[in-house]
Scaffold this motif. Structure first.
Motif, PDB file in Angstrom:
ATOM      1  N   LEU A 149      41.986  40.169  34.104  1.00 37.12           N
ATOM      2  CA  LEU A 149      42.346  41.474  33.534  1.00 37.12           C
ATOM      3  C   LEU A 149      41.104  42.256  33.105  1.00 37.12           C
ATOM      4  O   LEU A 149      41.141  43.478  33.020  1.00 37.12           O
ATOM      5  N   TRP A 169      46.051  39.881  26.123  1.00 37.09           N
ATOM      6  CA  TRP A 169      46.783  39.208  27.207  1.00 37.09           C
ATOM      7  C   TRP A 169      45.958  38.055  27.804  1.00 37.09           C
ATOM      8  O   TRP A 169      46.033  37.765  29.000  1.00 37.09           O
ATOM      9  N   THR A 213      47.607  38.664  35.206  1.00 37.45           N
ATOM     10  CA  THR A 213      48.984  39.155  35.133  1.00 37.45           C
ATOM     11  C   THR A 213      49.335  39.586  36.546  1.00 37.45           C
ATOM     12  O   THR A 213      48.731  40.518  37.096  1.00 37.45           O
ATOM     13  N   ASN A 222      52.236  40.603  37.865  1.00 37.03           N
ATOM     14  CA  ASN A 222      53.346  41.522  38.149  1.00 37.03           C
ATOM     15  C   ASN A 222      52.836  42.937  38.409  1.00 37.03           C
ATOM     16  O   ASN A 222      53.609  43.864  38.490  1.00 37.03           O
ATOM     17  N   ASN A 261      48.839  43.695  37.740  1.00 35.85           N
ATOM     18  CA  ASN A 261      47.432  43.883  37.402  1.00 35.85           C
ATOM     19  C   ASN A 261      46.465  43.199  38.362  1.00 35.85           C
ATOM     20  O   ASN A 261      45.489  43.807  38.801  1.00 35.85           O
ATOM     21  N   GLU A 305      59.064  44.161  33.298  1.00 35.22           N
ATOM     22  CA  GLU A 305      58.899  44.538  31.901  1.00 35.22           C
ATOM     23  C   GLU A 305      59.726  45.743  31.466  1.00 35.22           C
ATOM     24  O   GLU A 305      59.569  46.242  30.356  1.00 35.22           O
ATOM     25  N   ARG A 308      55.806  52.543  31.786  1.00 33.82           N
ATOM     26  CA  ARG A 308      54.524  52.495  32.524  1.00 33.82           C
ATOM     27  C   ARG A 308      54.681  51.873  33.912  1.00 33.82           C
ATOM     28  O   ARG A 308      54.099  52.351  34.893  1.00 33.82           O
ATOM     29  N   HIS A 309      55.449  50.782  33.998  1.00 30.94           N
ATOM     30  CA  HIS A 309      55.632  50.166  35.323  1.00 30.94           C
ATOM     31  C   HIS A 309      56.460  51.103  36.200  1.00 30.94           C
ATOM     32  O   HIS A 309      57.428  51.698  35.736  1.00 30.94           O
ATOM     33  N   TRP A 317      46.137  51.363  33.971  1.00 40.45           N
ATOM     34  CA  TRP A 317      46.529  50.910  35.306  1.00 40.45           C
ATOM     35  C   TRP A 317      47.741  51.679  35.813  1.00 40.45           C
ATOM     36  O   TRP A 317      47.862  51.955  37.012  1.00 40.45           O
ATOM     37  N   HIS A 347      43.177  50.684  28.970  1.00 44.68           N
ATOM     38  CA  HIS A 347      44.654  50.597  28.995  1.00 44.68           C
ATOM     39  C   HIS A 347      45.224  51.556  27.971  1.00 44.68           C
ATOM     40  O   HIS A 347      46.161  52.294  28.348  1.00 44.68           O
ATOM     41  N   GLN A 374      40.926  47.234  30.293  1.00 41.15           N
ATOM     42  CA  GLN A 374      41.529  46.413  31.338  1.00 41.15           C
ATOM     43  C   GLN A 374      40.970  46.950  32.651  1.00 41.15           C
ATOM     44  O   GLN A 374      41.014  48.149  32.903  1.00 41.15           O
TER      45      GLN A 374
HETATM   46  C1  FUC Z   1      51.534  43.869  31.972  1.00 44.04           C
HETATM   47  C2  FUC Z   1      51.611  45.312  31.522  1.00 44.04           C
HETATM   48  C3  FUC Z   1      50.849  45.580  30.292  1.00 44.04           C
HETATM   49  C4  FUC Z   1      49.487  44.950  30.364  1.00 44.04           C
HETATM   50  C5  FUC Z   1      49.597  43.486  30.691  1.00 44.04           C
HETATM   51  C6  FUC Z   1      48.275  42.809  30.856  1.00 44.04           C
HETATM   52  O1  FUC Z   1      52.338  43.077  31.191  1.00 44.04           O
HETATM   53  O2  FUC Z   1      52.922  45.708  31.326  1.00 44.04           O
HETATM   54  O3  FUC Z   1      50.731  46.981  30.155  1.00 44.04           O
HETATM   55  O4  FUC Z   1      48.730  45.586  31.355  1.00 44.04           O
HETATM   56  O5  FUC Z   1      50.262  43.335  31.898  1.00 44.04           O
END
Ligand code: FUC
Length: 802
Positions: A395, A407, A412, A414, A416, A543, A624-625, A664, A703, A707
């Motif tokens: 990250l 985090w 991550t 899903n 990142n 998320e 955001r997603h 992101w 972020h 990030q």
């Molecule tokens: C996902 C995003 C968050 C963050 C995290 C590291 O869970 O929803 O915004 O970037 O990764």
């Protein structure tokens, strides 16, 4: 134009420049500042893929915060939950009965990993150089040259001009700091290391090492063990060595004898390191410092490495090479990758301003070059944090100053980690994908246990996170973790590597992972009760809470899952055809693909995020997603030309979501608008991404907090505005914004194996050069014109777009 610029530059230096700025010219590929960094996000990163530093550049105190890519907490562990399989049928039943919150409760109780969270990436520690001077500092400048991957600090103090150069060499596997002064005998300082790790520091004195004449050397040696976290004991040992090599003057260990004032010593204030384990240099002419670090990590299940041997050898090897040679090999190695791409989006006088000032003013619209710098900075970062044989970009890439970073500074998956690698192929850095490939192949082994233990399935699965130990079970809680698509999405990045290179050996290497992931879904997809489509269950749209639930994201068959599966299955089928294997399996996969839930357009004209038309009841309309828009980008299932209705629905969804989000998420929106061929809209979002709200002074993405995905996603967005190559068509300048009427680019890559150069003026293509690297046929598109071509391998086609 040139004359106007030159005049402005002279005017600028005479009127605004703090003293001495004129002394150094600023190249278009330089980040520079007139003050030392105070905050970490002002410091400048260097890295060789494994060994990284953030450089603060203080005149009186230099501070390098250090990282080694395998220094994470914990050790090999198995997080799989043996209660999960028994709970799975009931969880599915509850989801299909619409009892999402009850399902989430059951999943939380029975199906999550132990421990519930994965292992964090950790800092190695800090190197401090304290200089005994209170003299006034003038002409201060620190910079990072992206063309050479060398950071430097320079200033005048007490009538002496001092300079430091710092780089992290991938060839020699050390960080090198070179300190010089324009008068002899002027370099005196104390060097010490500090770390929050469990570690001790000792000093090795090598008096009169006499390698280059009058030379003295001493080495700080830090030995430690990594942290334990969440009940998993630290299983790594590590060593860092800092060798200080002085030419002229003397090198002492403070433990051996403190420096007197007349020797250039000083009484330190509160030093962040133990004085008993520091090194002092007195009155040297020049000094070179080598930093090596290693852990005992060999791979995710083997921690038997010998860091002492590794660092000792690396330091010994580097020390016998003259500085100029170390520098030269570093620059040559780096430029092999970096210099493949040149981007010119136009220049203006703003280029002569310090980088932080430029970020603050980017939205004013007179600094197109900052976007080019941001793009090249992302390429610099990828080369610096993701090299073959190493770990993939976390990250935070490689750079993290904490034991408990946001985090965990892990992976991550899903969005990142995938985003980190979006620009890799088109920006001509395909080699940098190797660590990601290796990680995914390793996850296909750990993920096979998760598939078997938690789902009773063949193949392999990974959820929304992984770490150094390649953990694959669902973590954090049902709302985030109960998503079985992380591995499948990562495979799409690997597939892209194949699309860009056409490398069949690579395809052979990743095919078992493609097949294994497909097998997992053949075994776990279930029929939903309404339309009898095949869907994932339980799952979630990353998320984003399920609008039909009270407070959980848990659902069945969210749109993104179906999109990822359509890609996975298609890639698997395609690969098995190319490799001529698994014919009957291929048919099974095709049959399942045909039964996946289709993309659906909802009552507001939006692309549905869920099986049901729930978008407008969302708990968070601006979430955001933008997971369901995966089909538009990074995938190409939705295409303005091929599926215009779906593209219009995706556009509607994007409008509902809004332009501004976390770093992101803002970057993702740029790519999406570029795929909708709306360059001005994409550019408007880029202006936000490149503002202080989403970009720190050192150009790191915010972020916030820092990030790195936003840097990579932003660079990818810039490419998508200039060049696209999905669905077997190369599109030149498909989303060129009005803000960049004139420009040129060389070295971009396109799917199918092509290298593209372009020049444009007044918003129109002037010329393009399409070089074929694989001899594949190509459909070339600019504006209203399409051309079908066969360019021989190694040959080029020149086109003016007509
Ligand atoms: C996902 C995003 C968050 C963050 C995290 C590291 O869970 O929803 O915004 O970037 O990764």
């Amino acid at each position: 134009m040139l004359v106007r610029f030159a005049l402005f530059a002279v005017f600028f230096f005479l009127n605004f420049s703090p003293a001495g700025r004129a002394a150094e010219t600023t190249s278009p590929l330089t980040l520079f500042y007139t003050n030392a960094a105070v905050k970490w996000t002002e410091a400048l990163p260097v890295g060789n893929g494994r060994l990284g530093a953030m450089i603060f550049g203080g005149a009186q105190r230099e501070h390098l915060q250090l990282n080694e890519a395998t220094l994470w907490a914990g050790g090999p562990y198995d997080p799989n939950n043996t209660n999960a399989l028994a709970a799975l049928p009931e969880a599915r039943k509850l989801v299909f009965a619409g009892k999402y919150d009850d399902a989430a409760k059951l999943i939380g109780d029975k199906m999550m990993a132990t421990p519930l969270r994965e292992m964090p990436y950790e800092t190695l520690g800090d190197l401090f150089l304290d200089f005994p001077t209170n003299a006034v500092v003038e002409n201060y400048r620190r910079d990072l040259d992206l063309d050479t991957a060398v950071a430097s600090v320079s200033f005048t103090s007490g009538g002496v001009h001092y300079r430091r150069e710092i780089f992290s060499s991938a060839v020699d596997q050390v960080i090198v700091i070179r300190l010089t002064a324009d008068k002899p005998g002027q370099i005196s300082f104390t060097a010490g290391v500090a770390t929050p790790q469990k570690a001790g520091v000792t000093v090795e004195l090598n008096s009169r090492a006499a390698i280059f004449g009058e030379t003295n050397a001493a080495t700080l040696v830090m030995n430690g063990v990594n942290g334990s976290a969440r009940g998993i004991a630290g299983a790594l040992k590590f060593q860092a060595r800092v060798r200080v090599l002085a030419s002229g003057g003397n090198v002492f260990s403070v433990a051996a004898r403190p420096l007197t004032m007349s020797e250039g010593g000083f009484v330190p204030g509160a030093l962040p390191y133990a004085e008993s384990s520091s090194i002092s240099v007195a009155r040297a002419n020049e000094v070179t410092i080598f930093i090596a670090a290693a852990t005992s990590y060999k791979n995710y299940h083997d921690v038997s490495g010998n860091p002492e041997k590794t660092t000792g050898q690396q330091i010994a090897d580097a020390t016998i090479r003259p500085y100029e040679k170390l520098l030269h090999t570093h620059v040559a190695d780096y430029q092999k990758l970096f210099r493949r791409v040149e981007l010119n989006l136009g220049e203006s006088a703003a280029m002569q301003l310090p980088t932080d000032v430029r970020i603050a003013h980017f939205a004013e619209g007179n600094d197109p070059q900052l976007a080019a710098l941001y793009f090249q900075f992302a390429r610099y970062l990828l080369i610096s944090c993701s090299r073959p044989g190493g770990q993939p970009a976390t990250l935070q890439g490689l750079w993290n100053d904490s034991m408990t970073p946001p985090w965990d500074s892990k992976y991550t998956i899903n969005i990142n980690t995938e985003m980190n690698y979006w620009p890799a192929e088109p920006a001509n850095l395909g080699e940098c994908v190797e660590p990601l490939t290796q990680m995914v192949l390793e996850m296909s082994a750990t993920g096979a246990r998760t598939a078997k233990i938690q789902y009773g399935a063949r193949g392999w699965v990974a959820h929304h996170n992984t770490d150094l130990w390649r953990a694959t079970a669902p973590v954090d809680g049902p709302t985030w973790g109960m998503w079985p698509m992380g591995g499948a999405w990562l495979l799409q990045n690997l597939w892209e590597h194949y699309l860009f290179t056409g490398d069949k050996n690579y395809l052979q290497k990743i095919y078992p992972a493609l097949k294994g992931a497909s097998q997992f879904f053949l075994d776990t997809l279930v029929e939903e009760p309404v339309n009898h489509w095949l869907v994932t269950c339980p799952s979630l749209s990353p998320e984003n809470n399920n609008p039909a639930a009270e407070k959980t994201s848990i659902t069945a068959g969210p749109t993104m899952d179906m999109e990822i599966l359509r890609d996975l299955f298609s890639n698997c089928i395609h690969a098995s055809e190319i490799l001529d294997v698994d014919e009957s399996f291929r048919k099974e996969v095709a049959a399942a693909r045909a039964r996946l839930a289709p993309l659906q357009i909802g009552s507001s004209g939006q692309l549905q995020e869920w099986l049901q038309d729930l978008d407008m009841q969302s708990h968070d309309l601006h979430h955001r997603h933008v997971s369901h828009l995966y089909g538009l980008f990074p995938s190409a299932q939705i295409d303005v030309n091929i599926t215009p209705e779906l593209a219009a629905a995706a556009k509607k969804s994007l409008e509902i979501r809004g332009d501004q989000a976390t770093g992101w998420a803002t970057a993702w929106r740029i790519n999406l608008w570029a795929r909708l061929h709306d360059g001005d809209h994409a550019f408007g979002i880029l202006e936000f991404l490149l503002s202080p709200a989403r970009t720190f002074p050192d150009l790191f993405d915010a972020h916030p907090p820092f990030q790195i995905d936003g840097n990579f996603g932003g660079a990818s967005g810039i490419i998508e505005m200039l060049l696209q190559s999905q669905n077997d068509e190369i599109q030149l300048l498909p989303a060129l914004p009005k803000a960049w009427p004139n420009g040129s680019v060389t070295g971009l890559r396109a799917r199918g194996g092509f290298e593209i150069a372009m020049t444009w003026a007044d918003g129109k293509l002037v010329s393009a050069n399409i070089k074929s690297l694989a001899g594949n046929p190509v459909r070339l598109h600019y504006d209203q014109t399409t051309k079908f071509l066969k360019i021989k391998k190694g040959e080029s086609f020149k086109w003016d777009g007509r």
